[in-house]
Scaffold this active site. Structure first.
Site, PDB file in Angstrom:
ATOM      1  N   GLU A 141       0.800  -1.117  -0.017  1.00  0.00           N
ATOM      2  CA  GLU A 141      -0.049   0.081  -0.034  1.00  0.00           C
ATOM      3  C   GLU A 141       0.696   1.434   0.154  1.00  0.00           C
ATOM      4  O   GLU A 141       0.540   2.095  -0.538  1.00  0.00           O
ATOM      5  CB  GLU A 141      -1.096  -0.100   1.180  1.00  0.00           C
ATOM      6  CG  GLU A 141      -2.173  -0.764   0.995  1.00  0.00           C
ATOM      7  CD  GLU A 141      -1.753  -2.290   1.240  1.00  0.00           C
ATOM      8  OE1 GLU A 141      -0.836  -2.757   1.658  1.00  0.00           O
ATOM      9  OE2 GLU A 141      -2.979  -3.207   0.833  1.00  0.00           O
ATOM     10  N   HIS A 179     -11.835  -5.508   7.915  1.00  0.00           N
ATOM     11  CA  HIS A 179     -12.626  -5.323   6.640  1.00  0.00           C
ATOM     12  C   HIS A 179     -13.816  -4.847   6.656  1.00  0.00           C
ATOM     13  O   HIS A 179     -14.726  -4.902   5.983  1.00  0.00           O
ATOM     14  CB  HIS A 179     -12.770  -6.810   5.828  1.00  0.00           C
ATOM     15  CG  HIS A 179     -11.468  -7.516   5.501  1.00  0.00           C
ATOM     16  ND1 HIS A 179     -10.801  -8.221   6.301  1.00  0.00           N
ATOM     17  CD2 HIS A 179     -11.024  -7.822   4.099  1.00  0.00           C
ATOM     18  CE1 HIS A 179      -9.656  -8.697   5.481  1.00  0.00           C
ATOM     19  NE2 HIS A 179      -9.921  -8.241   4.376  1.00  0.00           N
TER      20      HIS A 179
END
Lengths: 386, 324
Positions: free
Chosen positions: B60, B127
């Site tokens: 990321e 999540h």
């Protein structure tokens, strides 16, 4: 019982050219190039010596960080860059790279002293800056974040089919962080036209390299598919040659190169640090390899009057300091301006490329995007909306 | 006009803008050949090629950091975090590099970070997050959070055209549930709030998936109590549409602010502080907030339902406010 070999990774620098002090095997360098190299080495040192003094006199706020002993790395690397190449970013020991690209001395001292200036308007830390008009992206303190950004710049150049590279400086300390790995991995994977210059200056603040990593940065490069070269970072010609080779490789589609420049941080981490943790013998060994002394021998052999050059540089610095000291501090009302860009973004311009090998391309190519034609980097159109 | 899901509207906006502007490129994990974990980028690589729709390693910081570099090189990157939770791995590049760049150097960073957010489907602690408050606290980042397909497309196009880094919060719960008419072609939705439903008794201020929860609650309050509730959809958290917030307080004098995010220092806390500071005299009751408690979002359906605000709880707190 440990079976791991704990031998120090580096101490006095293994990679020295034979008779480096007496020769200039950078065959492409002219007398004018040597004069320019020496002028920038001197300028780097004189500016930083003055900076340390101004800090101790209370005229530079915050702290002050210099790159004494490392001047040849930033000057030599930047000297190998063409005008359209981008540096992302010079670090706190890399003043030489700013100077080679053409950063204005008065603006520099205004910035150091927290005065109103075109580089930062007083918003950026005193040794953090970059003149976007000259193709320099200012660094951040989180190292080596800007290596990742350099990979993105290089990706942009590649996608657009532009013949230019991005170059990123970082130190031995940076090679322990995850961003280093991510930058190396992506650059190697995509073969981006980027050059990584690792200044192995023996220390991350007080921590020596043998307490930072088992395998030196140049040896780790192969694991990423990145070419690597170890070079004497105190030899400006050797650094110039190595970066020039890496740049050619990048432009020819050969992908990234990591250049590990062996050098030594001769002062403390900052002006507040007496670096008592450094072995005096090590420091003395590196003092005998001063990069300015080494290049002075070559410069004199080319008929350059080094003493006259130094006097000229000192005069220019004195004039710049005087002008900077007469500049007011930024308007406090401007502290909340410029957080967001409003209107069309102002992009990166072209830097000075004093190496004679670029003369053909540099001449007549100063377009409207060039540093001389571009106004203040934080112009009114980019100020934050009220 | 076509009827699209929220997800299709995001894809449509991305495709429109990539066709209109060859500087726009997409980067992210599995966004290319696979079309993205949620299929937002499905078909884009076939149309635009591998340079403009790039599958990246799981990295990321590299995704965000190389996007910053690409933006500085003159491109308009739209990068995707597969789930917004993973933006934590690229936090430094977003907050310290992208967000501060213009203030420090005068260099703009026109880029979009797409952040699939939110819970409601047993995604568990990694999540389901709503990370917007992290970035509201970081100067230099804009943050938008559409609640409808039409706004999702228009806000995405506006975000791509904006010369600043923009966090685009797309709520996973809305991806296939929210459907609506979406204009054809490229259009920009402004970074301002929108009054979704007019009322006079109470204002509910929300954004993202909480807007539809607020509308459900408002319907029930009309059906069961004959009370007209106003619903204000913030749409943009940075900049925050302060005028619209103050105006709704003036109209109804009672405010309930709903966040799906954890309560402390959430977007709703900023709205509450604004009202306390600038509209205290217009209030007939204390400002009330409804948000997730300060716990990681749990996996088990019974636990997750216990922490996420829903229409039942909104109705309950609204009735308390109306009775004050």
């Amino acid at each position: 019982m440990s079976t791991i070999d704990m031998k120090p990774t580096l101490r006095v620098g293994a990679r020295r050219r034979p008779d480096a002090a007496a020769t200039d095997d950078g065959a492409s360098l002219t007398v004018a190039d040597h004069r320019s190299l020496h002028e920038h080495l001197l300028m780097t040192r004189v500016v930083e010596e003055r900076g340390v003094r101004l800090y101790k006199q209370g005229k530079i706020p915050g702290s002050f960080y210099d790159g004494r002993g490392q001047e040849a790395t930033s000057v030599g690397a930047a000297f190998a860059l063409g005008p359209d190449d981008v540096i992302s970013s010079p670090l706190i020991r890399d003043l030489g790279a700013h100077l080679v690209r053409g950063t204005d001395l008065t603006e520099l001292f205004r910035h150091y002293m927290g005065r109103e200036n075109a580089l930062s308007h007083g918003r950026e830390g005193n040794i953090h800056f970059g003149d976007r008009r000259l193709g320099i992206v200012g660094p951040v303190s989180m190292l080596p974040d800007m290596m990742v950004v350099a990979v993105g710049l290089a990706m942009g150049f590649r996608i657009r089919g532009e013949r230019r590279i991005a170059l990123s400086f970082f130190g031995d300390g940076s090679t322990s962080r995850g961003d280093w790995h991510e930058a190396m991995n992506v650059a190697g994977l995509r073969r981006e036209p980027v050059v990584f210059v690792c200044e192995n200056n023996q220390l991350a603040y007080s921590t020596p390299t043998d307490r930072q990593f088992r395998v030196r940065p140049a040896d780790r490069a192969a694991g990423y598919g990145v070419a690597a070269e170890v070079v004497d970072g105190n030899d400006v010609v050797a650094v110039f040659d190595a970066v020039g080779r890496a740049r050619e490789r990048a432009l020819d589609g050969g992908g990234p190169t990591l250049i590990e420049a062996e050098t030594m941080r001769m002062h403390g981490h900052g002006a507040h640090d007496d670096a008592r943790y450094v072995d005096p013998e090590l420091r003395a060994a590196w003092a005998a390899r001063d990069p300015l002394d080494a290049h002075a021998t070559i410069a004199r052999a080319h008929g350059i009057d080094v003493e006259a050059l130094r006097a000229e540089v000192e005069e220019r610095v004195a004039v710049a300091v005087q002008a900077a000291a007469a500049t007011p501090l930024p308007d406090p009302a401007s502290a909340t301006e410029g957080v967001f860009c409003v209107g069309e973004p102002a992009g990166l311009g072209r830097g000075a490329a004093p190496f004679s090998g670029f003369a053909a391309t540099a001449q007549g190519t100063r377009t409207a995007a060039g540093p001389t034609a571009t106004a203040d980097p934080l112009t009114a159109q980019t100020r934050q909306a009220a | 006009m076509a009827t699209l899901t929220y997800l299709q509207a995001i894809s449509d906006g991305l495709r429109e803008e990539m066709r209109a502007d060859d500087r726009v490129l997409v980067l992210g994990e599995d966004v290319g050949a696979f079309g993205g974990a949620f299929k937002v980028t499905d078909g884009l690589q076939a149309e635009f090629g591998e340079d403009r729709v790039q599958d990246t390693p799981i990295a990321e910081a590299a995704i965000i950091g190389t996007s910053v570099g690409a933006a500085l090189a003159g491109l308009r990157p739209v990068c995707e975090m597969q789930f917004s939770d993973f933006v934590a791995c690229g936090f430094d590049q977003l907050v310290n590099v992208a967000g501060k760049m213009h203030y420090r150097t005068g260099l703009a960073v026109p880029m979009v970070v797409r952040l699939p957010t939110g819970g409601g489907f047993a995604g568990g602690p990694f999540h389901s997050q709503n990370p917007e408050a992290w970035f509201m606290h970081a100067p230099g980042l804009k943050i938008v959070a559409p609640s409808t397909p039409e706004d999702a497309k228009g806000l995405l196009i506006a975000a791509i055209r904006d010369p600043n880094p923009v966090c685009f919060l797309e709520h996973k719960h809305l991806y296939r549930r929210a459907k609506g008419e979406v204009p054809d072609g490229g259009y920009e939705t402004p970074f301002t709030a929108r009054t979704v439903r007019e009322g006079d008794a109470l204002s509910i201020v929300a954004y993202g998936a909480m807007v539809s929860a607020a509308l459900d609650a408002a319907d029930r309050l009309w059906d069961e109590d004959r009370v007209l509730v106003e619903v204000l959809d913030l749409r943009s958290l940075v900049p925050l549409d302060e005028d619209a917030i103050l105006a709704t307080v003036t109209r109804t004098n009672r405010v309930l602010i709903v966040d799906e995010a954890n309560a402390t220092c959430a977007a709703g806390a900023q709205v509450a502080a604004l009202i306390a500071d600038r509209a205290f005299g217009d209030l007939d009751a204390p400002v009330r907030r409804l948000a997730a408690p300060d716990v990681p979002i749990p996996f088990s359906p019974s636990l997750e339902a216990a922490v996420l605000p829903d229409p039942d709880r909104i109705v309950e707190v609204a009735r308390e406010l109306l009775a004050y």
